[in-house]
Design a protein around this motif. Structure first.
Motif, PDB file in Angstrom:
ATOM      1  N   MET A 276      29.429  10.539   0.675  1.00 50.52           N
ATOM      2  CA  MET A 276      28.626   9.351   1.018  1.00 50.52           C
ATOM      3  C   MET A 276      27.272   9.379   0.320  1.00 50.52           C
ATOM      4  O   MET A 276      26.854   8.383  -0.264  1.00 50.52           O
ATOM      5  CB  MET A 276      28.498   9.303   2.556  1.00 50.52           C
TER       6      MET A 276
ATOM      7  N   GLU B 231      32.559   6.678  11.164  1.00 54.96           N
ATOM      8  CA  GLU B 231      31.274   6.390  11.827  1.00 54.96           C
ATOM      9  C   GLU B 231      30.184   5.937  10.861  1.00 54.96           C
ATOM     10  O   GLU B 231      29.201   5.331  11.241  1.00 54.96           O
ATOM     11  CB  GLU B 231      30.816   7.610  12.694  1.00 54.96           C
ATOM     12  N   LYS B 232      30.415   6.184   9.597  1.00 51.69           N
ATOM     13  CA  LYS B 232      29.397   5.787   8.589  1.00 51.69           C
ATOM     14  C   LYS B 232      29.689   4.421   7.940  1.00 51.69           C
ATOM     15  O   LYS B 232      28.928   3.909   7.128  1.00 51.69           O
ATOM     16  CB  LYS B 232      29.361   6.830   7.456  1.00 51.69           C
ATOM     17  N   ARG B 233      30.866   3.881   8.306  1.00 54.33           N
ATOM     18  CA  ARG B 233      31.325   2.700   7.558  1.00 54.33           C
ATOM     19  C   ARG B 233      30.415   1.478   7.738  1.00 54.33           C
ATOM     20  O   ARG B 233      30.180   0.740   6.794  1.00 54.33           O
ATOM     21  CB  ARG B 233      32.739   2.321   7.992  1.00 54.33           C
TER      22      ARG B 233
ATOM     23  N   GLU C 212      27.190   1.330   8.346  1.00 54.20           N
ATOM     24  CA  GLU C 212      25.965   1.540   7.567  1.00 54.20           C
ATOM     25  C   GLU C 212      26.249   1.318   6.068  1.00 54.20           C
ATOM     26  O   GLU C 212      25.527   0.613   5.365  1.00 54.20           O
ATOM     27  CB  GLU C 212      25.486   2.975   7.806  1.00 54.20           C
TER      28      GLU C 212
END
Ligand code: PHE
Length: 352
Positions: A1, A53-55, A57
């Motif tokens: 990421m 969980e980062k998608r 953002e």
């Protein structure tokens, strides 16, 4: 990421500095970043590799990258299109265009048309005939049988394929063709090119132009011929406004002459328009210039063409267009007419 974020930052820096001067360069930008195989699509494809969980953002980041790139593209597009508009507005569309030089009529055509129109006003119709003529129409029917001295071998161009064919030596051949049609009365003018085997000089050429006239009806007299030709001279030369004693002052005289096809025959002279009658090279210091041959149609011609010579009489005349043009425009060399030098021809712009 983190590497993706870094990549996006690098792309953004690159995009920010992208410069386009031409619309093609703006288009190249679109293909590189926003095209179906462009870098923006490429980065979006990475979404599937991002942890769940980062998608959210990452999605916001990607969206912002896309909008940033699209905004830059719009900016480049309008800047390059604006360039063309600026160039177009420098043009003054109200300025006149480049003039196209207009051609002019040849002086021989101008004068031939003028001669024809003078006779048309008197009721003459226009008739034409072939330039390659046969012996009958050019000579025999015109009262010039074989061996007649008026048939000067040297003056005639013969056609090698057929000894009966020649290039006509005068427009009198058209007279014969009209008389043979047998419709009377006849009142015609015949403009056309004629050929004679002469050495080319300032005063002679192997081809030139004539206008023939023929009037056959009941009771046509020599007085009718003279009056017709006086009218012609007055119309042709009486209207000139250039200096040199022309206009009212032009004088006419008839001299007895000989043509096999007319009896009596005459030649008509006018006072020289170049020297005003005082004497010059053109009039060979006589003050007079011959402009036509004429006479009463010989009865033999009428008989040759099946017209009753006891019932009908007629007059005929034939004039040289070059000679008249030379007098009218004070041209001293016949060769100018066939050289096609535009410096000469251009002078007749707007002439009658
Ligand atoms: N055909 C003569 C020539 O060429 C001119 C002419 C025509 C004379 C008609 C008389 C009658 O010289």
């Amino acid at each position: 990421m983190d590497t993706l974020v870094q990549k996006i930052e690098e792309y953004k820096a690159e995009i920010k500095n992208y410069i386009a001067q031409k619309s093609e360069e703006a288009e190249a930008f679109r293909i590189k970043y926003l095209g179906s195989k462009g870098l923006v699509k490429d980065v979006m494809g990475e979404m599937k590799n991002v942890a769940a969980e980062k998608r959210k953002e990452f999605g916001l980041l990607l969206n912002e990258f896309k909008l940033f790139t699209e905004a830059k593209y719009e900016e480049l597009k309008s800047a390059t299109a604006g360039g063309q508009e600026a160039a177009a507005s420098d043009m003054d569309l109200t300025l006149p265009g480049d003039p196209l030089p207009l051609g002019t009529r040849h002086p021989i055509s101008l004068v031939r048309n003028q001669i024809v129109s003078i006779f048309q006003r008197l009721g003459f119709a226009v008739a034409e005939g072939p330039e390659v003529e046969d012996d009958w129409h050019n000579f025999t029917a015109l009262n010039m049988p074989e061996n007649h001295t008026a048939r000067d071998m040297q003056d005639t161009f013969y056609i090698s394929q057929n000894p009966d064919w020649i290039l006509r030596t005068h427009t009198s051949s058209v007279q014969v063709r009209e008389m043979e049609k047998g419709k009377l009365p006849i009142r015609i003018v015949c403009p056309g090119r004629v050929y004679r085997n002469e050495t080319i000089s300032a005063r002679a050429h192997c081809f030139f132009h004539q206008v023939e006239g023929l009037y056959i009806a009941d009771n046509v007299s020599f007085a009718d011929l003279k009056q017709t030709l006086y009218f012609f001279v007055k119309e042709m030369f009486g209207r000139l406004s250039s200096p040199g004693g022309q206009g009212e002052n032009v004088k006419v005289r008839f001299r007895p002459s000989y043509f096999p096809f007319t009896e009596p025959s005459a030649e008509m002279d006018i006072s020289c328009l170049i020297c005003g009658g005082k004497g010059c090279n053109v009039c060979k210091h006589t003050g007079w210039v011959e402009i036509l041959g004429c006479g009463m149609v010989h009865p033999n011609l009428l008989d040759n063409c099946g017209i009753d010579s006891n019932k009908y009489t007629g007059f005929a005349f034939g004039m040289g267009v070059e000679r008249i043009t030379m007098l009218k425009y004070q041209i001293k060399d016949l060769r100018l007419f066939s050289e096609n030098d535009v410096r000469f021809l251009r002078q007749f712009t707007g002439a009658v």
